[in-house]
Design a protein around this motif. Structure first.
Motif, mmCIF file in Angstrom:
data_model
loop_
_atom_site.group_PDB
_atom_site.id
_atom_site.type_symbol
_atom_site.label_atom_id
_atom_site.label_comp_id
_atom_site.label_asym_id
_atom_site.label_seq_id
_atom_site.Cartn_x
_atom_site.Cartn_y
_atom_site.Cartn_z
ATOM 1 N N GLY A 34 0.809 -1.200 0.000
ATOM 2 C CA GLY A 34 0.000 0.000 0.000
ATOM 3 C C GLY A 34 0.847 1.257 0.000
ATOM 4 N N ARG A 35 0.194 2.398 0.042
ATOM 5 C CA ARG A 35 0.904 3.681 0.058
ATOM 6 C C ARG A 35 1.435 3.960 1.463
ATOM 7 N NH1 ARG A 35 -1.785 7.850 -0.249
ATOM 8 N NH2 ARG A 35 -0.355 9.197 -1.404
ATOM 9 N N ASP A 36 2.439 4.817 1.527
ATOM 10 C CA ASP A 36 3.020 5.211 2.810
ATOM 11 C C ASP A 36 2.113 6.249 3.453
ATOM 12 O OD1 ASP A 36 4.522 5.872 4.969
ATOM 13 O OD2 ASP A 36 6.200 6.733 3.862
ATOM 14 N N THR A 37 1.525 5.898 4.590
ATOM 15 C CA THR A 37 0.628 6.833 5.277
ATOM 16 C C THR A 37 1.180 7.216 6.645
ATOM 17 O OG1 THR A 37 -0.644 4.948 6.149
ATOM 18 C CG2 THR A 37 -1.410 5.941 4.096
ATOM 19 N N ALA A 156 -9.101 -4.064 0.546
ATOM 20 C CA ALA A 156 -9.438 -2.706 0.990
ATOM 21 C C ALA A 156 -8.358 -2.105 1.877
ATOM 22 C CB ALA A 156 -10.768 -2.707 1.743
ATOM 23 N N MET A 157 -7.406 -2.919 2.299
ATOM 24 C CA MET A 157 -6.279 -2.459 3.116
ATOM 25 C C MET A 157 -6.714 -1.731 4.375
ATOM 26 S SD MET A 157 -3.667 -3.615 1.450
ATOM 27 C CE MET A 157 -2.271 -2.779 2.185
ATOM 28 N N GLU A 330 0.656 7.534 -6.014
ATOM 29 C CA GLU A 330 -0.269 6.437 -6.269
ATOM 30 C C GLU A 330 0.525 5.219 -6.737
ATOM 31 O OE1 GLU A 330 -3.202 6.581 -5.347
ATOM 32 O OE2 GLU A 330 -3.662 8.724 -5.262
ATOM 33 N N ILE A 331 0.170 4.045 -6.213
ATOM 34 C CA ILE A 331 0.880 2.832 -6.588
ATOM 35 C C ILE A 331 0.069 1.974 -7.559
ATOM 36 C CG2 ILE A 331 2.162 2.762 -4.426
ATOM 37 C CD1 ILE A 331 0.189 0.576 -3.506
ATOM 38 N N ILE A 332 -1.143 2.425 -7.856
ATOM 39 C CA ILE A 332 -2.009 1.730 -8.797
ATOM 40 C C ILE A 332 -2.768 2.773 -9.607
ATOM 41 C CG2 ILE A 332 -3.890 1.583 -7.120
ATOM 42 C CD1 ILE A 332 -4.659 -1.092 -8.328
ATOM 43 N N LEU A 361 -4.745 2.961 0.373
ATOM 44 C CA LEU A 361 -5.054 2.345 -0.909
ATOM 45 C C LEU A 361 -4.912 3.338 -2.059
ATOM 46 C CD1 LEU A 361 -5.962 -0.341 -2.140
ATOM 47 C CD2 LEU A 361 -8.336 0.399 -1.803
ATOM 48 N N TYR A 362 -5.554 4.480 -1.918
ATOM 49 C CA TYR A 362 -5.459 5.582 -2.884
ATOM 50 C C TYR A 362 -5.251 6.883 -2.122
ATOM 51 C CZ TYR A 362 -7.672 2.412 -6.287
ATOM 52 O OH TYR A 362 -7.979 1.368 -7.114
ATOM 53 N N GLY A 363 -4.592 7.830 -2.762
ATOM 54 C CA GLY A 363 -4.375 9.105 -2.120
ATOM 55 C C GLY A 363 -5.652 9.869 -1.871
#
Length: 365
Positions: A34-37, A156-157, A330-332, A361-363
């Motif tokens: 997933g993205r770095d949050t 859904a992470m 974004e990774i996707i 999951l998404y920005g």
């Protein structure tokens, strides 16, 4: 065994009152996904201590576990009844949890034939973004929109709520297994894997790596031996792996421990393609690993994400920056406008205050 549901509800309600974001974690085996949050302001809720098998009916082939229960513990109990998780998600050193595996939608090499982890989920207990403990599944309720909320958790992470309990199907172990290994170019492997997969045979694994094709058969002994005898004539220099060799190979592939994943170039970005299994060879001179008979493909190296996404889309699928690279972006690829609206509406329905794993999951979600 430990039930931390009440504690989770209190923490979530406190964060809602404070308008504080929440990061949901299990045993940390999938932190790199997933993205770095990363943020100093978010409250971390660890589900790793929320463990235990709630119920298990071997005759009915159904098990319910708390989300923090490890796959290792589940494996041990199922083995007592000669049963298994057919979706075979990565164990990651024995620390992977069932809840985390579902949240990341992780399934092993048998996925095209045995189904994904999502396919085996029957129901989920979930704490939503208002601190309400809800049940979703065949025996109980759906949300107002009519979505299968239990299966929406797959991939859904953790952005749609905190899972506390999951019910799922299990199956008996096969009577016999065999793994064939043969020489093959990538294009030949794609052709053979698709030909074999299209036949009513007991295939449960098909992978290509380092110019070698691996085919796993599992089922009744007569079916396994008959299929192996038939297919060996179509392979180049085929051999049967010993049981220990085969188990090591498939477990390393499942857990991303094969040399392809842990070599000296393991720090390079790792891309995961989910595409049509018959998609042609692409970037032939680059390091690839093909799994799921060609429908899951791994690529290592620095590449233009838009170019990879365009090719994946042309092949009926998508690509994810699975590991490494700039994870603040974004990774996707962004979904189309309709799917984006649906995702936002589901998020709003289950997490109206937008506190769960924001941006993982998404920005924009």
């Amino acid at each position: 065994m430990s039930d931390l549901t009440k504690d989770f509800i209190e923490q979530i309600k406190t964060c809602v009152d404070k308008k504080q974001q929440i990061i949901i974690e299990g045993n940390g085996t999938k932190k790199s996904l997933g993205r770095d949050t990363t943020t100093n302001d978010a409250h971390v809720i660890s589900c790793g201590g929320h463990t235990g098998i709630v119920s298990y009916e071997p005759v009915e082939l159904v098990m319910s576990v708390r989300a923090g229960t490890t796959l290792k513990e589940i494996d041990e109990v199922l083995a007592e009844n000669n049963q298994m998780l057919v979706c075979d998600p990565a164990r990651f050193g024995g620390n992977a949890t069932f809840g985390g595996s579902l949240a990341a939608n992780i399934s092993g090499p048998s996925r095209p034939w045995g189904g994904s982890i999502r396919d085996h989920v029957l129901g989920v207990n979930l704490i939503n973004g208002q601190g309400e403990h809800l049940r979703f599944g065949g025996k109980v309720m759906k949300n107002v929109a009519g979505y299968d909320v239990s299966r929406l958790q797959a991939g859904a992470m953790g952005t749609l709520g905190l899972m506390t309990e999951v019910s799922f199907k299990v199956l008996p172990k096969p009577a016999a297994t065999m793994t064939l290994c043969a020489e093959a170019t990538q294009s030949d492997a794609i052709r053979l894997m698709n030909e074999f997969s299209g036949q009513p045979k007991p295939i449960t694994g098909a992978c290509w790596l380092d110019n070698s094709l691996y085919i796993r058969l599992a089922g009744a002994k007569s079916a396994v031996e008959g299929t192996a005898s038939q297919w060996q004539s179509q392979l180049s220099n085929p051999k049967e792996l010993s049981e220990p060799e085969a188990q090591t190979f498939w477990n390393n592939l499942r857990d991303l421990r094969a040399d392809f994943f842990v070599s000296q170039h393991s720090s390079s970005p790792l891309w995961r393609f989910s595409i049509n299994s018959a998609a042609p060879v692409y970037l032939d001179d680059k390091p690839w690993l093909l799994d799921w008979a060609g429908s899951q493909r791994w690529l290592k190296g620095e590449f233009d994400q838009q170019e990879l996404s365009a090719w994946a889309h042309a092949q009926g699928g998508e690509v994810v920056l699975y590991r490494g690279g700039d994870r603040s972006k974004e990774i996707i690829a962004e979904p189309n406008a309709v799917m984006k609206t649906i995702r936002k509406n589901i998020k709003q329905s289950l997490d109206p205050h937008n506190i769960f794993n924001v941006g993982r999951l998404y920005g924009w979600m």
